[in-house]
Motif scaffolding. Structure first.
Motif, mmCIF file in Angstrom:
data_model
loop_
_atom_site.group_PDB
_atom_site.id
_atom_site.type_symbol
_atom_site.label_atom_id
_atom_site.label_comp_id
_atom_site.label_asym_id
_atom_site.label_seq_id
_atom_site.Cartn_x
_atom_site.Cartn_y
_atom_site.Cartn_z
ATOM 1 N N ARG A 89 -18.867 5.191 -11.390
ATOM 2 C CA ARG A 89 -19.522 4.977 -10.095
ATOM 3 C C ARG A 89 -18.802 3.880 -9.311
ATOM 4 N N GLN A 90 -18.405 2.816 -10.027
ATOM 5 C CA GLN A 90 -17.705 1.721 -9.377
ATOM 6 C C GLN A 90 -16.365 2.174 -8.825
ATOM 7 N N GLU A 91 -15.647 2.992 -9.574
ATOM 8 C CA GLU A 91 -14.350 3.479 -9.118
ATOM 9 C C GLU A 91 -14.489 4.378 -7.895
ATOM 10 N N LYS A 92 -15.527 5.206 -7.867
ATOM 11 C CA LYS A 92 -15.760 6.058 -6.693
ATOM 12 C C LYS A 92 -16.041 5.206 -5.456
ATOM 13 N N ARG A 93 -16.802 4.134 -5.669
ATOM 14 C CA ARG A 93 -17.112 3.236 -4.542
ATOM 15 C C ARG A 93 -15.832 2.561 -4.040
ATOM 16 N N ILE A 94 -14.947 2.191 -4.964
ATOM 17 C CA ILE A 94 -13.689 1.552 -4.566
ATOM 18 C C ILE A 94 -12.829 2.525 -3.769
ATOM 19 N N ILE A 95 -12.803 3.794 -4.169
ATOM 20 C CA ILE A 95 -12.044 4.792 -3.408
ATOM 21 C C ILE A 95 -12.579 4.892 -1.979
ATOM 22 N N GLU A 96 -13.898 4.868 -1.827
ATOM 23 C CA GLU A 96 -14.496 4.909 -0.490
ATOM 24 C C GLU A 96 -14.056 3.698 0.331
ATOM 25 N N LEU A 97 -14.048 2.520 -0.284
ATOM 26 C CA LEU A 97 -13.656 1.305 0.427
ATOM 27 C C LEU A 97 -12.172 1.313 0.774
ATOM 28 N N GLN B 258 -11.656 3.187 3.779
ATOM 29 C CA GLN B 258 -12.086 2.473 4.979
ATOM 30 C C GLN B 258 -11.109 1.369 5.364
ATOM 31 N N GLY B 259 -10.023 1.243 4.572
ATOM 32 C CA GLY B 259 -8.995 0.263 4.887
ATOM 33 C C GLY B 259 -9.231 -1.113 4.318
ATOM 34 N N ALA B 260 -10.203 -1.251 3.411
ATOM 35 C CA ALA B 260 -10.521 -2.558 2.850
ATOM 36 C C ALA B 260 -9.392 -3.066 1.958
ATOM 37 N N ARG B 261 -9.092 -4.340 2.070
ATOM 38 C CA ARG B 261 -8.128 -4.989 1.198
ATOM 39 C C ARG B 261 -8.793 -5.342 -0.127
ATOM 40 N N ASN B 262 -7.969 -5.713 -1.098
ATOM 41 C CA ASN B 262 -8.499 -6.016 -2.428
ATOM 42 C C ASN B 262 -9.551 -7.110 -2.392
ATOM 43 N N LYS B 263 -9.284 -8.174 -1.614
ATOM 44 C CA LYS B 263 -10.241 -9.276 -1.533
ATOM 45 C C LYS B 263 -11.552 -8.816 -0.895
ATOM 46 N N LEU C 252 -18.198 -5.791 -3.561
ATOM 47 C CA LEU C 252 -18.764 -5.348 -4.840
ATOM 48 C C LEU C 252 -19.146 -6.519 -5.752
ATOM 49 N N ASN C 253 -18.902 -7.737 -5.249
ATOM 50 C CA ASN C 253 -19.248 -8.945 -6.016
ATOM 51 C C ASN C 253 -18.513 -8.986 -7.357
ATOM 52 N N ILE C 254 -17.207 -8.671 -7.314
ATOM 53 C CA ILE C 254 -16.365 -8.747 -8.497
ATOM 54 C C ILE C 254 -15.110 -9.522 -8.124
ATOM 55 N N SER C 255 -14.291 -9.844 -9.099
ATOM 56 C CA SER C 255 -13.072 -10.608 -8.824
ATOM 57 C C SER C 255 -11.959 -9.687 -8.317
ATOM 58 N N ALA C 256 -10.993 -10.299 -7.611
ATOM 59 C CA ALA C 256 -9.839 -9.530 -7.141
ATOM 60 C C ALA C 256 -9.053 -8.967 -8.330
ATOM 61 N N HIS C 257 -9.013 -9.709 -9.425
ATOM 62 C CA HIS C 257 -8.334 -9.221 -10.628
ATOM 63 C C HIS C 257 -9.001 -7.950 -11.155
ATOM 64 N N THR C 258 -10.339 -7.925 -11.122
ATOM 65 C CA THR C 258 -11.074 -6.738 -11.575
ATOM 66 C C THR C 258 -10.811 -5.554 -10.651
ATOM 67 N N VAL C 259 -10.684 -5.824 -9.349
ATOM 68 C CA VAL C 259 -10.362 -4.758 -8.401
ATOM 69 C C VAL C 259 -9.012 -4.138 -8.744
ATOM 70 N N LYS C 260 -8.015 -4.979 -9.044
ATOM 71 C CA LYS C 260 -6.694 -4.459 -9.416
ATOM 72 C C LYS C 260 -6.771 -3.597 -10.670
ATOM 73 N N ILE D 225 -7.943 4.019 -11.512
ATOM 74 C CA ILE D 225 -8.103 5.111 -10.546
ATOM 75 C C ILE D 225 -6.787 5.847 -10.345
ATOM 76 N N PHE D 226 -5.686 5.095 -10.170
ATOM 77 C CA PHE D 226 -4.380 5.720 -9.983
ATOM 78 C C PHE D 226 -4.025 6.593 -11.192
ATOM 79 N N ARG D 227 -4.333 6.086 -12.394
ATOM 80 C CA ARG D 227 -4.021 6.847 -13.603
ATOM 81 C C ARG D 227 -4.850 8.125 -13.681
ATOM 82 N N LYS D 228 -6.134 8.033 -13.403
ATOM 83 C CA LYS D 228 -7.012 9.190 -13.525
ATOM 84 C C LYS D 228 -6.719 10.257 -12.475
ATOM 85 N N THR D 229 -6.318 9.830 -11.285
ATOM 86 C CA THR D 229 -6.054 10.781 -10.199
ATOM 87 C C THR D 229 -4.567 11.131 -10.095
#
Length: 220
Positions: free
Chosen positions: A157-165, A168-173, A179-187, A193-197
């Motif tokens: 669910r989190q990965e799907k939300r990141i794809i949506e963001l 929308q052009g959102a940067r990692n920060k 999502l209230n997570i760290s930039a490291h976690t986003v990376k 996501i890149f691996r799965k898709t």
């Protein structure tokens, strides 16, 4: 996509303008070359190719041959772009990483260079958001090939939300803040996501999502 370290400006048709100096003022290495052979010799995974595009057209008729050749050896972005001549949606779908328009103010051009060198796309957020919205709407009535079904089902669910963001052009920060997570976690999520898709970067991820929107319906 990892950060880029150097900009190569391919000025084989017109002067490079002030882009090399602006890039250098931000601490990035920039070099002007005069032909494709020079650009190809100097390009590697850490370089981004900038092409002045004043007076040139990029629309439904496709990618000019000069750009198609350049994209074979380096990711590219266009600058000095004239809005009336370039369709941004087509540019994005063809793999151009960003468009810097002639009328953009200096502070916006500097921001564009920073984002592009961080490995991010530089397009109007409304365009990116519209593409994702269209994907979601079409997915409700269409399905997907088995491979895409498997990829989508493997996403959290989190990965799907990141794809949506990302769409929308959102940067990692910004994703991290949203999502209230760290930039490291986003990376880490983006790597998953890149691996799965089977996407190598954000452009290919958006292409994958766009393709998904054209295929038969799949439950989220």
């Amino acid at each position: 996509m990892e950060d880029f370290r150097k900009i190569i400006v391919l000025a084989n048709r017109e002067p490079p303008g002030n882009l090399p100096l602006l890039a250098q003022s931000l601490g990035f290495e920039a070099e002007v070359v005069r032909d494709d052979i020079q650009a190809m010799e100097k390009a590697d995974d850490s370089t981004l190719l900038a092409i002045p595009f004043s007076g040139l057209r990029l629309d439904k008729h496709g990618l000019p041959n000069t750009l198609r050749h350049a994209m074979q050896f380096s990711p590219i972005f266009l600058y000095q772009v004239e809005s009336r001549l370039v369709d941004p949606q087509i540019a994005l779908m063809l793999g151009v990483r960003g468009l810097i328009h002639r009328e953009e103010q200096l502070d916006q051009v500097l921001l564009a260079i920073k984002l592009l060198m961080r490995g991010q796309l530089y397009y109007d957020r409304a365009l990116l958001s519209a593409l994702v919205d269209d994907m979601v709407r079409q997915r409700q009535s269409l399905g997907a090939e088995q491979g895409d079904v498997s990829a989508m089902m493997s996403l959290t669910r989190q990965e799907k939300r990141i794809i949506e963001l990302v769409g929308q052009g959102a940067r990692n920060k910004e994703i991290a803040y949203n999502l209230n997570i760290s930039a490291h976690t986003v990376k880490a999520h983006l790597s998953s996501i890149f691996r799965k898709t089977q996407s190598r970067n954000r452009v290919e991820l958006l292409r994958w999502a766009q393709q998904l929107s054209r295929e038969p319906r799949m439950m989220m």
